[in-house]
Design an enzyme around this catalytic site. Structure first.
Site, mmCIF file in Angstrom:
data_model
loop_
_atom_site.group_PDB
_atom_site.id
_atom_site.type_symbol
_atom_site.label_atom_id
_atom_site.label_comp_id
_atom_site.label_asym_id
_atom_site.label_seq_id
_atom_site.Cartn_x
_atom_site.Cartn_y
_atom_site.Cartn_z
ATOM 1 C CG ASP A 104 -9.324 -4.166 0.863
ATOM 2 O OD1 ASP A 104 -8.859 -5.106 1.527
ATOM 3 O OD2 ASP A 104 -9.526 -4.221 -0.357
ATOM 4 C CG ASP A 210 -4.928 -7.993 1.505
ATOM 5 O OD1 ASP A 210 -5.361 -8.023 0.351
ATOM 6 O OD2 ASP A 210 -3.712 -8.082 1.796
ATOM 7 C CD GLU A 262 -6.962 -11.841 -1.120
ATOM 8 O OE1 GLU A 262 -6.703 -11.773 -2.314
ATOM 9 O OE2 GLU A 262 -6.287 -11.266 -0.246
ATOM 10 C CG HIS A 337 -7.854 -5.516 -6.563
ATOM 11 N ND1 HIS A 337 -8.746 -6.235 -5.797
ATOM 12 C CD2 HIS A 337 -6.686 -5.538 -5.871
ATOM 13 C CE1 HIS A 337 -8.151 -6.652 -4.698
ATOM 14 N NE2 HIS A 337 -6.907 -6.240 -4.717
ATOM 15 C CG ASP A 338 -5.493 -9.029 -6.467
ATOM 16 O OD1 ASP A 338 -4.880 -7.962 -6.660
ATOM 17 O OD2 ASP A 338 -5.790 -9.457 -5.336
HETATM 18 C C1 NOJ Z 1 -4.250 -9.432 -1.912
HETATM 19 C C2 NOJ Z 1 -4.679 -8.156 -2.572
HETATM 20 O O1 NOJ Z 1 -5.920 -8.353 -3.184
HETATM 21 C C3 NOJ Z 1 -3.580 -7.790 -3.543
HETATM 22 O O2 NOJ Z 1 -3.946 -6.752 -4.405
HETATM 23 C C4 NOJ Z 1 -2.347 -7.455 -2.762
HETATM 24 O O3 NOJ Z 1 -1.284 -7.245 -3.644
HETATM 25 C C5 NOJ Z 1 -1.965 -8.584 -1.804
HETATM 26 N N1 NOJ Z 1 -3.079 -9.154 -1.121
HETATM 27 C C6 NOJ Z 1 -1.051 -8.059 -0.751
HETATM 28 O O4 NOJ Z 1 -1.760 -7.195 0.087
#
Ligand code: NOJ
Length: 570
Positions: A104, A210, A262, A337-338
């Site tokens: 990542d 990210d 992302e 994970h989000d």
């Molecule tokens: C996206 C990530 O997937 C998330 O987990 C994170 O909190 C934010 N970006 C900030 O890095």
């Protein structure tokens, strides 16, 4: 249907990805937190599932304010997870099995404990000052100090943090401990390129990047008039975003590396195709977010909203067709994970429906056009946390910050409402430990204090009880991934056509290869038995969640049980 055209063929389109959240995957030391040795011990499990690429959420040294998305050193490993030797070992084990390892890359921001930021905040003349985004305060009519503009952090409050030492604010789109890097500074871009080369040179196969569309900010920093998430229109796919991405793309190309960006806060497909168009040299594929916001309310994620199958169809159809017709590529994800668990979100997680729901989702998900991403536990149908869990069990900074702004409210109804939304959408839902077996702590750790509580349903929902069961959720994923590869002209490179759009219970679609060969996928998202009229006589049952024979689906009318899904070769 999108015009039949030959899609550019590459290995990463034919692959599938498994995402590991290291803290919650497998602990081997009894610390209560997962580690790299634990991941190494599960390589054969992953191989057995049939995934090709393993993506690890951040494993670098970090104060863990945002679970490693706040990195303080990009070239070593956080001791809670192991050391760089373990990364090499994991990579070698995966490579021996023809699999790949992806890390990542979190470079929109660093931790405030990174040496770069420690220097930067020392003085206005420090050589690292310009590595971050510093601006002087504004003052209102009463002489009160105010942030430079009204942009909001993704995790509550202003996106600017005041630093007394130099009487200036720094930008931080996430936590105050996650200052944004200044990509306008060529030295920052060089440093990022250097990090990429460091890992690619070590044999890592690529990156998940990210919030990569946030790296270029509109340098005028204007106030925003958006109702929520103020400011995003000035940094999501900002002015120099594609220029910066092209530089990253050139490095990735040198190594034929896998990459997925992302890209939140942008639904405009024309902006996105600039980043993933096959001829652009930027990213291979992107995570779009439109389907993940279908249950958001008017005030964002933690306000109540209801999703409908019609909305889901609109979004899926849009991205499926758009990428095919414009030579882009989708990263197909329903969990990470989000996000909360998909069975709880778009299907039914009650014990009597959970297995059928999880199998339905597997079929719906992995036969679409794009590279499927499976998040740890999705392949065994893990669910959201129980409704009864008290607020203290929620650990995620996003949720905790949100709760802190509500917890002192005298309005008990409002607080109940907000808590109900956490159980539906908090990131904590995805972060409970992986449920390996029915032993205490689900086989995740020998500690009686895992960093996050194990979901109470682990004796029912776990990998050990599914691996050898032909009709399990695990096997559904395994078989669907296998069929996807076996019929790659259809499922990897074929076009997408939504069928029976007005139907509010059935999500049906066709995939068609340029040769004309095609498949039909029919998914009953309801708890009713649904009769569905089929025009084409199928040749073969590719996959069914309920063991059907061809003779049972050839009659022109399909009777689908609740949550049943079926894939037919036409
Ligand atoms: C996206 C990530 O997937 C998330 O987990 C994170 O909190 C934010 N970006 C900030 O890095």
């Amino acid at each position: 249907m999108g015009s039949a055209q030959e899609q550019l063929r590459t290995w990463w389109k034919e692959s599938s990805v498994y995402q590991i959240y290291p803290a919650s995957f497998q602990d081997t030391t009894g610390s209560g937190t997962g580690d790299l040795k634990g991941i190494i011990s599960r390589v054969d499990y992953l191989h057995g599932l049939g995934v090709d690429i393993v993506w690890l959420s951040p494993i670098f040294p970090s104060p863990q304010i945002d679970m490693g998305y706040d990195i303080s050193d990009y070239k070593s490993i956080d001791p809670i997870y192991g050391n760089i030797g373990h990364v090499d070992e994991l990579k070698d084990k995966l490579h021996e099995r023809g699999m790949k390892l992806v890390l990542d890359l979190v470079v929109n921001h660093t931790s405030d404990q990174h040496e770069w930021f420690k220097e930067s905040r020392k003085s206005k003349t420090n050589p690292f000052r310009d590595w971050y985004i510093w601006r002087p305060p504004k003052y209102d009519a009463q002489g009160n100090r105010q942030p430079p503009n009204n942009w909001e952090s993704h995790f509550q409050g202003s996106a600017w943090e005041y630093d007394q030492a130099t009487d200036e604010y720094y930008l931080r789109l996430f936590c105050k401990e996650q200052p944004d890097l200044n990509w306008e500074n060529p030295a920052v871009r060089e440093a990022v390129h250097d990090i990429m080369r460091f890992w690619l040179g070590r044999g890592i196969d690529g990156f998940r990047m990210d919030v990569i569309n946030f790296i270029s900010k509109d340098q005028r920093f204007p106030d925003s008039d958006k109702p929520v998430m103020k400011g995003y229109e000035y940094y999501a796919c900002g002015p120099r975003c594609h220029e910066f991405l092209k530089d990253l793309g050139a490095i990735l190309k040198e190594y034929d590396a896998f990459n997925v960006g992302e890209m939140p806060c942008v639904d405009d497909e024309n902006e996105i195709i600039k980043a993933v168009g096959a001829d652009r040299g930027e990213l291979s594929m992107i995570f779009y977010f439109e389907h993940m916001a279908l249950d958001y309310g008017p005030k964002g994620k933690f306000s109540p909203g209801t999703w409908t199958l019609a909305n889901l169809k609109t979004v899926v159809n849009k991205w499926q067709r758009f990428m095919y017709e414009n030579n882009g590529w989708n990263a197909l994800y329903l969990e990470n994970h989000d996000q909360p668990r998909i069975v709880s979100r778009f299907a039914y997680d009650e014990p009597e429906h959970r297995v059928a729901s999880a199998k339905l989702i597997a079929v719906f998900h992995a036969f679409q056009a794009g590279t499927p991403f499976i998040y740890q536990g999705q392949e065994i149908g893990m669910t959201n946390v129980p409704k009864e869990w008290p607020i203290e069990e929620y650990k995620d900074v996003d949720c905790v910050n949100h709760w802190n702004s509500y917890k002192d409210s005298p309005d008990e109804d409002l607080k109940r409402l907000v808590k109900a939304e956490y159980q539906k959408k908090s990131r904590d839902n995805a972060r409970t430990p992986m449920q390996w077996d029915a032993t205490p702590q689900a086989g995740f750790t020998t500690s009686d204090k895992p960093w996050m509580r194990v979901n109470d349903n682990y004796t029912e929902v776990n990998a050990a009880s599914q691996i050898d069961r032909r009709r399990s959720v695990y096997h559904t994923y395994r078989l669907v991934l296998e069929k996807r590869k076996q019929y790659k002209d259809i499922f990897v490179y074929g076009s997408f056509e939504l069928i029976d759009e007005p139907n509010d219970k059935i999500f049906a679609y066709k995939r068609r290869a340029t040769s004309g060969e095609s498949a039909l996928i029919v998914c009953n998202f309801s708890l009713d038995t649904v009769k569905w009229k089929m025009d084409d006589g199928p040749k073969e049952v590719l996959f069914t969640t309920s063991d059907r024979e061809l003779s049972q689906v050839s009659g022109g009318e399909l009777s689908l049980a609740p949550c049943e899904a079926i894939a037919l070769l036409l």
